[in-house]
Design a protein around this motif. Structure first.
Motif, PDB file in Angstrom:
ATOM      1  N   ALA A  22       0.844  -1.210   0.000  1.00  0.00           N
ATOM      2  CA  ALA A  22       0.000   0.000   0.000  1.00  0.00           C
ATOM      3  C   ALA A  22       0.873   1.252   0.000  1.00  0.00           C
ATOM      4  O   ALA A  22       0.584   2.234  -0.712  1.00  0.00           O
ATOM      5  CB  ALA A  22      -0.923  -0.006   1.220  1.00  0.00           C
ATOM      6  N   ALA A  23       1.955   1.212   0.781  1.00  0.00           N
ATOM      7  CA  ALA A  23       2.878   2.357   0.802  1.00  0.00           C
ATOM      8  C   ALA A  23       3.559   2.514  -0.551  1.00  0.00           C
ATOM      9  O   ALA A  23       3.736   3.640  -1.047  1.00  0.00           O
ATOM     10  CB  ALA A  23       3.922   2.167   1.906  1.00  0.00           C
ATOM     11  N   LEU A  24       3.933   1.385  -1.188  1.00  0.00           N
ATOM     12  CA  LEU A  24       4.526   1.448  -2.527  1.00  0.00           C
ATOM     13  C   LEU A  24       3.544   2.064  -3.521  1.00  0.00           C
ATOM     14  O   LEU A  24       3.937   2.844  -4.394  1.00  0.00           O
ATOM     15  CB  LEU A  24       4.898   0.039  -3.010  1.00  0.00           C
ATOM     16  N   ALA A  25       2.267   1.704  -3.386  1.00  0.00           N
ATOM     17  CA  ALA A  25       1.250   2.252  -4.289  1.00  0.00           C
ATOM     18  C   ALA A  25       1.135   3.766  -4.119  1.00  0.00           C
ATOM     19  O   ALA A  25       1.110   4.512  -5.108  1.00  0.00           O
ATOM     20  CB  ALA A  25      -0.103   1.583  -4.019  1.00  0.00           C
ATOM     21  N   ALA A  26       1.080   4.228  -2.867  1.00  0.00           N
ATOM     22  CA  ALA A  26       0.962   5.676  -2.625  1.00  0.00           C
ATOM     23  C   ALA A  26       2.204   6.403  -3.144  1.00  0.00           C
ATOM     24  O   ALA A  26       2.090   7.440  -3.826  1.00  0.00           O
ATOM     25  CB  ALA A  26       0.780   5.932  -1.127  1.00  0.00           C
ATOM     26  N   ALA A  27       3.374   5.845  -2.848  1.00  0.00           N
ATOM     27  CA  ALA A  27       4.617   6.466  -3.338  1.00  0.00           C
ATOM     28  C   ALA A  27       4.671   6.427  -4.860  1.00  0.00           C
ATOM     29  O   ALA A  27       5.114   7.382  -5.501  1.00  0.00           O
ATOM     30  CB  ALA A  27       5.822   5.737  -2.742  1.00  0.00           C
ATOM     31  N   GLY A  28       4.189   5.344  -5.444  1.00  0.00           N
ATOM     32  CA  GLY A  28       4.215   5.206  -6.899  1.00  0.00           C
ATOM     33  C   GLY A  28       3.335   6.227  -7.592  1.00  0.00           C
ATOM     34  O   GLY A  28       3.738   6.850  -8.584  1.00  0.00           O
ATOM     35  N   VAL A  29       2.117   6.414  -7.092  1.00  0.00           N
ATOM     36  CA  VAL A  29       1.207   7.391  -7.711  1.00  0.00           C
ATOM     37  C   VAL A  29       1.790   8.803  -7.585  1.00  0.00           C
ATOM     38  O   VAL A  29       1.746   9.595  -8.528  1.00  0.00           O
ATOM     39  CB  VAL A  29      -0.196   7.314  -7.062  1.00  0.00           C
ATOM     40  N   LEU A  30       2.354   9.094  -6.423  1.00  0.00           N
ATOM     41  CA  LEU A  30       2.949  10.421  -6.211  1.00  0.00           C
ATOM     42  C   LEU A  30       4.126  10.645  -7.163  1.00  0.00           C
ATOM     43  O   LEU A  30       4.234  11.700  -7.801  1.00  0.00           O
ATOM     44  CB  LEU A  30       3.418  10.537  -4.756  1.00  0.00           C
ATOM     45  N   HIS A  31       4.990   9.649  -7.296  1.00  0.00           N
ATOM     46  CA  HIS A  31       6.139   9.801  -8.189  1.00  0.00           C
ATOM     47  C   HIS A  31       5.732   9.726  -9.657  1.00  0.00           C
ATOM     48  O   HIS A  31       6.423  10.287 -10.506  1.00  0.00           O
ATOM     49  CB  HIS A  31       7.211   8.761  -7.846  1.00  0.00           C
ATOM     50  N   GLY A  32       4.637   9.056  -9.942  1.00  0.00           N
ATOM     51  CA  GLY A  32       4.107   9.082 -11.303  1.00  0.00           C
ATOM     52  C   GLY A  32       3.719  10.500 -11.692  1.00  0.00           C
ATOM     53  O   GLY A  32       3.998  10.958 -12.795  1.00  0.00           O
ATOM     54  N   ALA A  33       3.081  11.208 -10.768  1.00  0.00           N
ATOM     55  CA  ALA A  33       2.714  12.610 -11.028  1.00  0.00           C
ATOM     56  C   ALA A  33       3.966  13.474 -11.135  1.00  0.00           C
ATOM     57  O   ALA A  33       4.033  14.389 -11.956  1.00  0.00           O
ATOM     58  CB  ALA A  33       1.811  13.132  -9.910  1.00  0.00           C
ATOM     59  N   LEU A  34       4.965  13.152 -10.339  1.00  0.00           N
ATOM     60  CA  LEU A  34       6.213  13.924 -10.356  1.00  0.00           C
ATOM     61  C   LEU A  34       6.944  13.752 -11.682  1.00  0.00           C
ATOM     62  O   LEU A  34       7.520  14.706 -12.216  1.00  0.00           O
ATOM     63  CB  LEU A  34       7.111  13.452  -9.201  1.00  0.00           C
ATOM     64  N   SER A  35       6.899  12.551 -12.234  1.00  0.00           N
ATOM     65  CA  SER A  35       7.604  12.308 -13.495  1.00  0.00           C
ATOM     66  C   SER A  35       6.825  12.845 -14.685  1.00  0.00           C
ATOM     67  O   SER A  35       7.376  12.962 -15.781  1.00  0.00           O
ATOM     68  CB  SER A  35       7.888  10.813 -13.680  1.00  0.00           C
ATOM     69  N   GLY A  36       5.562  13.188 -14.496  1.00  0.00           N
ATOM     70  CA  GLY A  36       4.778  13.832 -15.548  1.00  0.00           C
ATOM     71  C   GLY A  36       4.339  12.866 -16.623  1.00  0.00           C
ATOM     72  O   GLY A  36       4.422  11.656 -16.476  1.00  0.00           O
ATOM     73  N   SER A  37       3.860  13.454 -17.739  1.00  0.00           N
ATOM     74  CA  SER A  37       3.351  12.630 -18.833  1.00  0.00           C
ATOM     75  C   SER A  37       4.190  12.808 -20.092  1.00  0.00           C
ATOM     76  O   SER A  37       3.742  12.508 -21.190  1.00  0.00           O
ATOM     77  CB  SER A  37       1.902  13.020 -19.132  1.00  0.00           C
ATOM     78  N   SER A  38       5.404  13.312 -19.940  1.00  0.00           N
ATOM     79  CA  SER A  38       6.231  13.565 -21.117  1.00  0.00           C
ATOM     80  C   SER A  38       6.767  12.251 -21.673  1.00  0.00           C
ATOM     81  O   SER A  38       6.614  11.183 -21.075  1.00  0.00           O
ATOM     82  CB  SER A  38       7.408  14.464 -20.733  1.00  0.00           C
ATOM     83  N   GLU A  39       7.411  12.341 -22.829  1.00  0.00           N
ATOM     84  CA  GLU A  39       7.967  11.135 -23.442  1.00  0.00           C
ATOM     85  C   GLU A  39       9.052  10.522 -22.560  1.00  0.00           C
ATOM     86  O   GLU A  39       9.312   9.337 -22.609  1.00  0.00           O
ATOM     87  CB  GLU A  39       8.532  11.480 -24.822  1.00  0.00           C
ATOM     88  N   GLY A  40       9.712  11.361 -21.766  1.00  0.00           N
ATOM     89  CA  GLY A  40      10.790  10.859 -20.924  1.00  0.00           C
ATOM     90  C   GLY A  40      10.304  10.276 -19.610  1.00  0.00           C
ATOM     91  O   GLY A  40      11.115   9.802 -18.807  1.00  0.00           O
TER      92      GLY A  40
END
Lengths: 219, 215
Positions: A140-158
């Protein structure tokens, strides 16, 4: 907030259930990784059980990265993104909903892979069951951290390469705590100190996500 | 400015150091329809995104639905506008009904209205079909159903006529006429002037991110 979070979680899970990516791609990938790791450890069973917790969380790390990218992709099309943005949903609710959906997906995958460790890596069933509650919290903690870092990495090609780079430092304490707790459950040792780290990390990432998700998505 | 649904003064939108809109001044009256025309890259989509609070104002000023675009409260504006993109504005893996159910629940609208909206856009019998299996025209109708269910004050439609046959265009013309008659404001982007526009429709021509003409 809870109503919208559940709405978002149900939507993400329904989409995942319909696409069957988790069932036909992610779970087989995880099972194959565990099997190959078991083969790499050699024919003797002696080292398998002690290596199992580390291998399990290594595979779950890859699975988490794959599933975070999937979760981001659901709204990546410009028209869909604009349409969802104009619903004006509370970003904190979206974060909680996406984290819940991702946690459910990780729990399902984790349960199957834990069963795999019993069969392939010869871990004790009793020890695995004792360690399972901590696995639930850590994932569950990995999921929360993952969603947060997904937003941090953005939606760019990189984003695909940026996501692992940004999230690995954040995931590491979680993975270490999870691995230690699972090892303690299998082989004996202090379990509660690792529990504390997992619980604090879960609370911290949920709090950070509620506060920052909207800001990260806007930027 | 007070009676306008949207009022832009020398609006500037810059992305990556490149001005996508520059010096755009525009007034949108309530219950009106406007068509924004221009070539690819003229800034049509960016203008619609600005009106919807989807991109930030880099300079100038603007008020849309009473919300100052210079403020940090663009989310409040977004709830009052509806967006329809030409590539589809919903979830491909959800069925027609599931998409509309999600939109209704997200906006706290009654889900009982879904059946009538589906009938209104002519998608009866396709409620259980995943959006990805719909034709281009049917996808557009699903996007319109999403908006009808939401009942936004300001409709922003990005190239809604693209890939539509004559029947689809006629249907869209009629529906937008009804929407305007019901009091909503509609802004449509298109490559070229529309073949047929309702009386009173305003046309704004964009060239290189600037308003080159208005009629």
């Amino acid at each position: 907030m809870i109503r919208v979070a559940l709405l978002v979680a149900r939507k993400d899970l329904r989409i995942e259930g319909r696409s069957r990516v988790l069932l036909w791609q992610v779970v087989p990938f995880g099972a194959m990784a565990l099997l190959l790791a078991g083969l790499a450890l050699g024919p003797t069973q002696a080292g398998h059980s002690s290596a199992a917790p580390g291998l399990f969380y290594l595979v779950m790390l890859f699975v988490t990265l794959l599933m975070v990218a999937r979760s981001r992709a659901i709204e990546s099309r410009p028209g869909t993104r604009a349409s969802i943005d104009t619903l004006g949903l509370d970003p904190a609710s979206i974060f909680l909903g996406k984290a819940l959906a991702l946690a459910v997906e990780l729990w399902v995958t984790g349960a199957l892979l834990l069963a795999g460790t019993v069969v392939v890596l010869h871990t004790s069933l009793h020890g695995t069951l004792v360690g399972a509650p901590n696995v639930v919290v850590t994932l569950a903690a990995l999921a929360a951290a993952g969603v947060l870092h997904g937003a941090l990495s953005g939606s760019s090609e990189g984003a695909a390469t940026l996501l692992p780079m940004l999230s690995l430092p954040a995931f590491s304490p979680l993975l270490i705590a999870g691995e230690r707790a699972y090892s303690a459950a299998l082989h004996g040792g202090a379990l509660w100190e690792w529990w504390t780290i997992s619980l604090v990390a879960l609370a911290a990432y949920l709090g950070l996500g509620v506060l920052l998700y909207g800001v990260l998505e806007e930027s | 400015m007070s009676a306008s649904v949207a009022s832009l003064r020398d609006a500037l939108v810059v992305r990556g150091g490149f001005p996508l809109l520059s010096g755009v001044t525009l007034e949108l009256e309530p219950a009106s329809m406007s068509v924004v025309t221009g070539a690819n890259g003229a800034g049509k989509t960016t203008l619609l995104q600005l009106l919807g609070g989807l991109v930030a104002l880099s300079g100038g000023s603007g008020v849309v639905c009473g919300v100052d675009l210079g403020s940090d409260d663009r989310r409040a504006l977004r709830r009052r506008v509806g967006w329809l993109g030409h590539e589809g504005s919903f979830y491909d893996d959800l069925t027609v009904r599931e998409n509309l159910h999600f939109a209704a629940r997200a906006m706290a609208r009654p889900i009982e209205g879904i059946s009538s909206v589906v009938a209104r856009v002519g998608l009866e019998g396709r409620e259980l079909v995943p959006a990805r299996l719909l034709s281009a025209g049917q996808r557009r109708r699903l996007g319109l159903a999403w908006l009808l269910l939401r009942r936004p004050e300001l409709w922003l439609l990005d190239e809604p006529y693209a890939a539509l046959d004559d029947e689809g265009r006629d249907y869209l013309d009629a529906l937008l006429g009804d929407v305007v008659a019901a009091g909503a404001t509609v802004v449509v982007s298109a490559h070229d002037a529309l073949r047929r526009v309702p009386t009173g429709t305003r046309t704004v021509r964009l060239v290189g991110g600037r308003v080159a003409g208005s009629a």
